[in-house]
Design a protein around this motif. Sequence first.
Motif, PDB file in Angstrom:
ATOM      1  N   THR A  20       0.821  -1.206   0.000  1.00  0.00           N
ATOM      2  CA  THR A  20       0.000   0.000   0.000  1.00  0.00           C
ATOM      3  C   THR A  20       0.863   1.267   0.000  1.00  0.00           C
ATOM      4  O   THR A  20       0.450   2.289  -0.548  1.00  0.00           O
ATOM      5  CB  THR A  20      -1.003   0.009   1.173  1.00  0.00           C
ATOM      6  OG1 THR A  20      -0.293  -0.162   2.395  1.00  0.00           O
ATOM      7  CG2 THR A  20      -2.055  -1.077   1.012  1.00  0.00           C
ATOM      8  N   THR A  51      -4.797  -4.261   2.802  1.00  0.00           N
ATOM      9  CA  THR A  51      -4.808  -3.776   1.419  1.00  0.00           C
ATOM     10  C   THR A  51      -6.225  -3.485   0.956  1.00  0.00           C
ATOM     11  O   THR A  51      -6.491  -2.436   0.357  1.00  0.00           O
ATOM     12  CB  THR A  51      -4.146  -4.802   0.479  1.00  0.00           C
ATOM     13  OG1 THR A  51      -2.804  -5.012   0.913  1.00  0.00           O
ATOM     14  CG2 THR A  51      -4.159  -4.331  -0.957  1.00  0.00           C
ATOM     15  N   TRP A  54      -7.439  -0.324   2.512  1.00  0.00           N
ATOM     16  CA  TRP A  54      -6.763   0.828   1.915  1.00  0.00           C
ATOM     17  C   TRP A  54      -7.371   1.145   0.554  1.00  0.00           C
ATOM     18  O   TRP A  54      -7.637   2.298   0.235  1.00  0.00           O
ATOM     19  CB  TRP A  54      -5.272   0.549   1.789  1.00  0.00           C
ATOM     20  CG  TRP A  54      -4.467   1.754   1.429  1.00  0.00           C
ATOM     21  CD1 TRP A  54      -3.853   2.607   2.286  1.00  0.00           C
ATOM     22  CD2 TRP A  54      -4.202   2.247   0.111  1.00  0.00           C
ATOM     23  NE1 TRP A  54      -3.215   3.602   1.581  1.00  0.00           N
ATOM     24  CE2 TRP A  54      -3.417   3.400   0.246  1.00  0.00           C
ATOM     25  CE3 TRP A  54      -4.555   1.826  -1.160  1.00  0.00           C
ATOM     26  CZ2 TRP A  54      -2.977   4.140  -0.847  1.00  0.00           C
ATOM     27  CZ3 TRP A  54      -4.115   2.560  -2.256  1.00  0.00           C
ATOM     28  CH2 TRP A  54      -3.342   3.692  -2.084  1.00  0.00           C
TER      29      TRP A  54
END
Length: 129
Positions: A20, A51, A54
């Motif tokens: 990320t 992830t 995000w």
Amino acid sequence: MRTGEVLIEVIARDSASAFTAFLAQLDQAIAPGKAIYVVLDNGSSHTAKHTKAWLAEHPRRHVRWTPPQASCPNQVELFFSAPTRRGVRHGNFTSRDDLIEKLEAYVIGHDESAKPYRWTYEGTPLNAA
């Protein structure tokens, strides 16, 4: 895909937070307001909860997943197959840093004459041999 340029980041360990952080660097490299299409395989750093959370917080990203066990549409694997065949597999490197330096030089050389990637597959099955 659009420019053919390759952005790389050397990481010590594959993790969701390192991945990320790389995606965040793309924001710096790609003009604001442009959508970012990311094609991901099912690697653990790509499918981790961190992830996915995000990505959900960054709607500029449009994620496409490659099918499991199907590396052929994976542009990263296709890109790095050339230097692997040409030198990495049988290369002589004095250190990890030497290998990294040579791979970075390869990418820089590629980017100097990069052209957009063109998909040529039309979806028709290949003829059996």
